[in-house]
Scaffold this active site. Structure first.
Site, PDB file in Angstrom:
ATOM      1  N   TYR A   1       0.832  -1.197   0.000  1.00  0.00           N
ATOM      2  CA  TYR A   1       0.000   0.000   0.000  1.00  0.00           C
ATOM      3  C   TYR A   1       0.871   1.254   0.000  1.00  0.00           C
ATOM      4  O   TYR A   1       0.619   2.195  -0.750  1.00  0.00           O
ATOM      5  CB  TYR A   1      -0.934   0.012   1.218  1.00  0.00           C
ATOM      6  CG  TYR A   1      -1.939   1.141   1.165  1.00  0.00           C
ATOM      7  CD1 TYR A   1      -3.184   0.950   0.561  1.00  0.00           C
ATOM      8  CD2 TYR A   1      -1.632   2.403   1.668  1.00  0.00           C
ATOM      9  CE1 TYR A   1      -4.096   1.984   0.470  1.00  0.00           C
ATOM     10  CE2 TYR A   1      -2.536   3.451   1.583  1.00  0.00           C
ATOM     11  CZ  TYR A   1      -3.767   3.238   0.990  1.00  0.00           C
ATOM     12  OH  TYR A   1      -4.666   4.262   0.900  1.00  0.00           O
TER      13      TYR A   1
ATOM     14  N   PHE B 116      -7.367  21.090 -25.051  1.00  0.00           N
ATOM     15  CA  PHE B 116      -7.691  19.667 -25.041  1.00  0.00           C
ATOM     16  C   PHE B 116      -8.917  19.499 -24.145  1.00  0.00           C
ATOM     17  O   PHE B 116      -9.060  20.189 -23.144  1.00  0.00           O
ATOM     18  CB  PHE B 116      -6.527  18.795 -24.558  1.00  0.00           C
ATOM     19  CG  PHE B 116      -6.854  17.340 -24.711  1.00  0.00           C
ATOM     20  CD1 PHE B 116      -6.854  16.749 -25.965  1.00  0.00           C
ATOM     21  CD2 PHE B 116      -7.242  16.574 -23.632  1.00  0.00           C
ATOM     22  CE1 PHE B 116      -7.223  15.418 -26.127  1.00  0.00           C
ATOM     23  CE2 PHE B 116      -7.613  15.246 -23.787  1.00  0.00           C
ATOM     24  CZ  PHE B 116      -7.597  14.663 -25.041  1.00  0.00           C
ATOM     25  N   THR B 117      -9.809  18.571 -24.524  1.00  0.00           N
ATOM     26  CA  THR B 117     -11.128  18.460 -23.882  1.00  0.00           C
ATOM     27  C   THR B 117     -11.037  18.398 -22.350  1.00  0.00           C
ATOM     28  O   THR B 117     -11.608  19.233 -21.661  1.00  0.00           O
ATOM     29  CB  THR B 117     -11.853  17.212 -24.408  1.00  0.00           C
ATOM     30  OG1 THR B 117     -10.982  16.085 -24.268  1.00  0.00           O
ATOM     31  CG2 THR B 117     -12.221  17.372 -25.878  1.00  0.00           C
TER      32      THR B 117
ATOM     33  N   ASP C  26       1.673  19.983 -21.096  1.00  0.00           N
ATOM     34  CA  ASP C  26       0.977  18.722 -21.247  1.00  0.00           C
ATOM     35  C   ASP C  26       1.954  17.884 -22.064  1.00  0.00           C
ATOM     36  O   ASP C  26       2.045  18.018 -23.288  1.00  0.00           O
ATOM     37  CB  ASP C  26      -0.361  18.903 -21.973  1.00  0.00           C
ATOM     38  CG  ASP C  26      -1.112  17.575 -22.099  1.00  0.00           C
ATOM     39  OD1 ASP C  26      -0.455  16.516 -22.041  1.00  0.00           O
ATOM     40  OD2 ASP C  26      -2.343  17.600 -22.269  1.00  0.00           O
TER      41      ASP C  26
ATOM     42  N   LYS D 270      -0.487   7.116 -23.648  1.00  0.00           N
ATOM     43  CA  LYS D 270      -0.044   7.467 -25.004  1.00  0.00           C
ATOM     44  C   LYS D 270       1.429   7.071 -25.158  1.00  0.00           C
ATOM     45  O   LYS D 270       1.719   5.881 -25.206  1.00  0.00           O
ATOM     46  CB  LYS D 270      -0.270   8.955 -25.270  1.00  0.00           C
ATOM     47  CG  LYS D 270      -1.541   9.542 -24.629  1.00  0.00           C
ATOM     48  CD  LYS D 270      -2.836   9.113 -25.283  1.00  0.00           C
ATOM     49  CE  LYS D 270      -4.074   9.478 -24.468  1.00  0.00           C
ATOM     50  NZ  LYS D 270      -4.374  10.880 -24.277  1.00  0.00           N
TER      51      LYS D 270
ATOM     52  N   ARG E 296     -13.693  14.918 -34.425  1.00  0.00           N
ATOM     53  CA  ARG E 296     -13.011  16.002 -33.734  1.00  0.00           C
ATOM     54  C   ARG E 296     -13.445  17.274 -34.446  1.00  0.00           C
ATOM     55  O   ARG E 296     -12.811  17.726 -35.377  1.00  0.00           O
ATOM     56  CB  ARG E 296     -11.488  15.830 -33.776  1.00  0.00           C
ATOM     57  CG  ARG E 296     -10.934  14.933 -32.668  1.00  0.00           C
ATOM     58  CD  ARG E 296     -11.233  15.505 -31.301  1.00  0.00           C
ATOM     59  NE  ARG E 296     -10.661  14.750 -30.205  1.00  0.00           N
ATOM     60  CZ  ARG E 296     -11.342  14.418 -29.095  1.00  0.00           C
ATOM     61  NH1 ARG E 296     -12.631  14.701 -28.981  1.00  0.00           N
ATOM     62  NH2 ARG E 296     -10.762  13.809 -28.096  1.00  0.00           N
TER      63      ARG E 296
ATOM     64  N   PHE F 190     -19.295  14.619 -26.623  1.00  0.00           N
ATOM     65  CA  PHE F 190     -18.953  13.706 -27.721  1.00  0.00           C
ATOM     66  C   PHE F 190     -18.872  12.251 -27.287  1.00  0.00           C
ATOM     67  O   PHE F 190     -19.070  11.354 -28.087  1.00  0.00           O
ATOM     68  CB  PHE F 190     -17.622  14.127 -28.373  1.00  0.00           C
ATOM     69  CG  PHE F 190     -16.457  14.164 -27.416  1.00  0.00           C
ATOM     70  CD1 PHE F 190     -16.241  15.264 -26.617  1.00  0.00           C
ATOM     71  CD2 PHE F 190     -15.594  13.082 -27.314  1.00  0.00           C
ATOM     72  CE1 PHE F 190     -15.179  15.290 -25.730  1.00  0.00           C
ATOM     73  CE2 PHE F 190     -14.530  13.103 -26.433  1.00  0.00           C
ATOM     74  CZ  PHE F 190     -14.324  14.208 -25.631  1.00  0.00           C
TER      75      PHE F 190
HETATM   76  C1  LIG Z   1      -5.316  11.741 -23.598  1.00  0.00           C
HETATM   77  C2  LIG Z   1      -4.877  13.102 -23.315  1.00  0.00           C
HETATM   78  C3  LIG Z   1      -5.179  13.728 -22.096  1.00  0.00           C
HETATM   79  C4  LIG Z   1      -6.068  13.096 -21.042  1.00  0.00           C
HETATM   80  O1  LIG Z   1      -5.514  11.953 -20.515  1.00  0.00           O
HETATM   81  P1  LIG Z   1      -6.394  10.716 -20.000  1.00  0.00           P
HETATM   82  O2  LIG Z   1      -5.349   9.722 -19.604  1.00  0.00           O
HETATM   83  O3  LIG Z   1      -7.263  10.260 -21.104  1.00  0.00           O
HETATM   84  O4  LIG Z   1      -7.179  11.196 -18.818  1.00  0.00           O
HETATM   85  C5  LIG Z   1      -4.683  14.998 -21.895  1.00  0.00           C
HETATM   86  N1  LIG Z   1      -3.944  15.633 -22.817  1.00  0.00           N
HETATM   87  C6  LIG Z   1      -3.652  15.068 -24.003  1.00  0.00           C
HETATM   88  C7  LIG Z   1      -2.818  15.797 -24.992  1.00  0.00           C
HETATM   89  C8  LIG Z   1      -4.098  13.786 -24.288  1.00  0.00           C
HETATM   90  O5  LIG Z   1      -3.806  13.249 -25.481  1.00  0.00           O
END
Ligand SMILES: *Cc1c(COP(=O)(O)O)cnc(C)c1O
Length: 461
Positions: free
Chosen positions: A73, A125-126, A216, A259, A384, A451
């Site tokens: 833990y 970004f969303t 990011d 990613k 998109r 979406f």
């Molecule tokens: C996927 C993504 C996110 C969000 O990450 P999650 O792991 O899906 O929560 C943020 N910024 C970018 C550029 C992304 O491609």
């Protein structure tokens, strides 16, 4: 010999069968899914290009790491392996683990944004913008104009326009701008990189004004590869060293490890300032988990640490990854299909506004095109465009993005060149009969991030 083919730097040890459903089954499936590819079941999909998020194939070394994961833990050995990997590959001292990228965005937004603040960023970004607004901030787009033009071949369409950034600081005052949200290889622009020059200039500007720079860095590896290929002075540098330099122009980063990092779940917030990190950790225990796991299991952290090391072990991995995306993109360009140029790092973005130029944006051309491609071949992409852009929280009106795209996103190390050929043939077939693709209207519109779960029906012809 002048031209030599390249090949993936791996061979396949295990396979997962996929199946192409019949035309009638696909018709029934897309109707049931409300013409939203997010609502298809994966069994109904033949080649799945919905997203490259959490869809990577792990290596034998990562799978072996799952067995070695330490599920303690507190103070897990796998956590400390992850800390070491992030320090050596990205160069940040403080690691705050989260369940995925949006968990890191949530924590970062909560510790830095006060109601009324303004956060400049290079396109939105969303989930990132959602958390900035959720914390009471307002996002302002300061990306260069070329990013909004699908035909511009600018090599670094992700760059921040320093005049736009300076105007934001002039208008609101530096004290209302807690940080610049700087995305590498900008997802919504089509996977378009930022240049090292721009990273350095933005960092220098922000230092002068006492503003932080938060990357990011979700797709920073692919960005590093484009810098090596396109920016003077970097041709002989390893992608690993370029990635370290990218991060040097920032005070911290949020990363979705689903990613670049080659795992199916995970993420982190990385910081330099120990005091900021302490604030992040005190929120972490409420929202994610203890500071030495933050929402990941020990085996998740072990596979992630190994994924981070693997992605930069040599330049061949990222060259093959981006090379496959470019292969699909160039095949479509040769066939005369309108796509966003240059081809980005993680997917090919079809210009739905140009392809379905008989449909107004209110009839959701990109949503309709994604559904048409699925019907044709069982290939799943995603919208998109205006659906993803959502409504302005102030006015309640639809936001009208310049880009109305279908994203065909390539998972890492999953598909072969033959799969890419099948995808290209399907897009060409739909393009041939594009004038027969009709528009859509909402039958269900969720309030947030619509979406993902929206449902549509076909407009009467
Ligand atoms: C996927 C993504 C996110 C969000 O990450 P999650 O792991 O899906 O929560 C943020 N910024 C970018 C550029 C992304 O491609």
């Amino acid at each position: 010999m002048e031209h030599r083919s390249w090949a993936e730097p791996w061979k396949i040890k295990m396979v997962e069968p996929i199946e192409l459903r019949t035309r009638d089954e696909r018709e029934a499936a897309i109707e049931r899914a409300g013409f939203n590819t997010f609502l298809l079941r994966s069994d109904e999909v033949y080649i799945d290009l919905l997203t490259d998020s959490g869809t990577s194939a792990m290596s034998d070394r990562q799978w072996a790491g799952l067995m070695l994961g330490d599920e303690s833990y507190a103070g897990s050995r796998s956590f400390y392996h992850l800390v070491d990997a992030v320090r050596s590959v990205y160069g940040y001292e403080e690691l705050v683990p989260t369940h995925q990228g949006r968990g890191a965005e949530h924590i970062l937004s909560q510790i830095l944004i006060r109601p009324g603040d303004v956060i400049p960023g290079n396109m939105y970004f969303t989930t990132t913008r959602f958390h900035q607004e959720h914390a009471g901030g307002t996002f302002v787009d300061v990306i260069i104009d070329e990013a909004h033009d699908p035909d511009s071949t600018h090599p670094f369409k992700g760059n921040i326009d320093l005049d736009k950034l300076a105007a934001v600081v002039d208008t609101y005052g530096a004290e209302r701008v807690p940080y610049v949200s700087f995305e590498t290889n900008v997802n919504m622009a089509g996977g378009q990189p930022v240049s090292m020059r721009n990273l350095a200039d933005v960092y220098e500007f922000c230092r002068r004004h006492g503003i932080l720079v938060m990357l990011d860095a979700t797709r920073a590896l692919e960005n590093a590869y484009f810098i090596q290929q396109r920016e003077g002075g970097y041709q002989d540098r390893s992608v690993a060293s370029i990635l370290r330099e990218i991060c040097s122009y920032s005070d911290g980063a949020t990363v979705s490890s689903k990613k670049d990092n080659l795992v199916n779940i995970g993420g982190f917030l990385a910081l330099r300032d120990p005091e900021l990190a302490a604030r992040a950790r005190s929120l972490l225990v409420a929202f994610e988990g203890l500071h030495t796991y933050g929402g990941m299991s020990g085996r998740d952290m072990e596979a992630l640490a190994r994924g981070i090391e693997e992605m930069v072990a040599g330049d061949e991995h990222v060259r093959a990854r981006v090379g496959q995306v470019e292969y699909l993109g160039n095949t479509l360009i040769k066939a005369g299909i309108p796509v966003v140029r240059p081809i980005g790092g993680h997917g090919v973005f079809l210009d739905a506004a140009a392809i379905l130029d008989h449909l107004p944006q209110e009839h959701f051309p990109a949503q309709a095109l994604a559904a048409a491609i699925y019907r044709d071949s069982g290939v799943r992409g995603m919208e998109r465009g205006i659906v993803s852009a959502g409504r302005d929280p102030g006015t309640g009106e639809n936001r009208h993005p310049n880009l109305e795209l279908v994203r065909l996103t390539i998972p890492r190390r999953v598909y072969t060149q033959s799969h890419m050929d099948v995808v290209a043939e399907s897009v060409m077939a739909v393009y041939e009969r594009r004038h027969r693709v009709g528009g859509l209207r909402f039958v269900y519109e969720p309030e947030q991030l619509r979406f993902f779960q929206a449902r549509f029906e076909e407009l009467p012809a």
